[in-house]
Design a protein around this motif. Sequence first.
Motif, short mmCIF file in Angstrom:
data_model
loop_
_atom_site.label_atom_id
_atom_site.label_comp_id
_atom_site.label_asym_id
_atom_site.label_seq_id
_atom_site.Cartn_x
_atom_site.Cartn_y
_atom_site.Cartn_z
N ARG A 71 -30.66 2.25 -28.07
CA ARG A 71 -29.44 1.85 -27.39
C ARG A 71 -28.33 2.74 -27.93
O ARG A 71 -28.28 3.01 -29.14
CB ARG A 71 -29.13 0.38 -27.73
N ASN B 139 -16.00 -4.00 -31.29
CA ASN B 139 -17.18 -4.88 -31.39
C ASN B 139 -16.92 -6.19 -30.67
O ASN B 139 -17.76 -6.69 -29.92
CB ASN B 139 -17.49 -5.20 -32.86
N ARG B 140 -15.71 -6.75 -30.89
CA ARG B 140 -15.36 -8.05 -30.30
C ARG B 140 -15.32 -7.99 -28.79
O ARG B 140 -15.62 -8.96 -28.11
CB ARG B 140 -14.02 -8.54 -30.86
N MET B 141 -14.93 -6.82 -28.24
CA MET B 141 -14.87 -6.77 -26.77
C MET B 141 -16.16 -6.22 -26.16
O MET B 141 -16.21 -5.89 -24.98
CB MET B 141 -13.64 -6.00 -26.29
N GLY B 142 -17.21 -6.17 -26.99
CA GLY B 142 -18.53 -5.86 -26.45
C GLY B 142 -18.89 -4.39 -26.39
O GLY B 142 -19.90 -4.03 -25.78
N VAL B 143 -18.05 -3.53 -27.00
CA VAL B 143 -18.44 -2.12 -27.11
C VAL B 143 -19.33 -2.02 -28.35
O VAL B 143 -18.87 -2.33 -29.46
CB VAL B 143 -17.21 -1.19 -27.28
N PRO B 144 -20.61 -1.65 -28.19
CA PRO B 144 -21.48 -1.64 -29.37
C PRO B 144 -21.09 -0.51 -30.34
O PRO B 144 -20.93 0.64 -29.92
CB PRO B 144 -22.87 -1.39 -28.77
N ARG C 226 -14.16 3.33 -21.75
CA ARG C 226 -13.77 1.97 -22.15
C ARG C 226 -12.99 2.00 -23.45
O ARG C 226 -11.99 1.31 -23.62
CB ARG C 226 -15.01 1.10 -22.35
#
Length: 266
Positions: free
Chosen positions: A191, A62-67, A157
Amino acid sequence: MSRRKKLYEGKAKILYEGPEPGTLIQHFKDDATAFNAQKRATLEGKGVLNNRISEFIMEHLNRMGVPTHFIRRLNMREQLVREVEIIPLEVVVRNVAAGSIATRFGIPEGEPLPRAIVEFYFKDDALGDPLVAEEHISAFNWASPQEIDEMIALALRVNDFVSGLFAGAGIRLVDFKLEFGRLYDQNDMPRVVLADEISPDCCRLWDMATNEKMDKDRFRRDLGNVTEAYAEVARRLGIMREMDSANGAGETTGAGETVESEQDKA
Ligand code: 5GP
């Protein structure tokens, strides 16, 4: 707890209605199954460990932008997640040949693959989760071509990041299985987000020094010490302090765990 509405019970998890619309409570059981539920056992403490390990990884993602669907951990066995529409696919990423790819193509187990390989399996117990091509996925409308591309990009990712996380703990991420879902925004636009869990139940994790298995293959292949291996993964990731592997991972195992309040357990 008993008055909560159970929405779904799977082999290793239960989903309850969440406290707010659009949320669910994901409960991790101690039950283990393999070979399409032909082999079953209860492994005391497994659910607690998977809840913590999955929380740790999902929070980093979450913190690295992977939803992801993950919101926060609620207690020893439960986490609050966003309700998503599950895409009926298992997305497997492989770095090293093992399991079904080793059998299918006759590759010796342990041989590194030329690059990370992403595979899709149709989630259907009655059919034994068959391997499918992208053509099947779009033709049968399980996911759109754009969603397939998004799942592949996200899976790679996740692989890069989680491989590094485990490598730092002396563990090789051989392969793993992900599940994705659709989260709808206010305009009803979907999404793709990562759902389910990332834990030793759905990864192959090998000790980098000894190649010892630290994952569900210990259960599948009757190697013993299953929860002890999961606890060692948690300990190496720094999740559970002073984990006493001799005790497995019972609810009161580990200094960090014994002090959890009753409220936290509610
Ligand atoms: P394989 O296709 O070699 O059996 O599995 C590849 C990877 O995906 C392994 O890490 C395995 O644990 C995971 N995997 C595949 N299918 C399932 C499944 O139905 N449940 C779980 N927990 N993991 C799976």
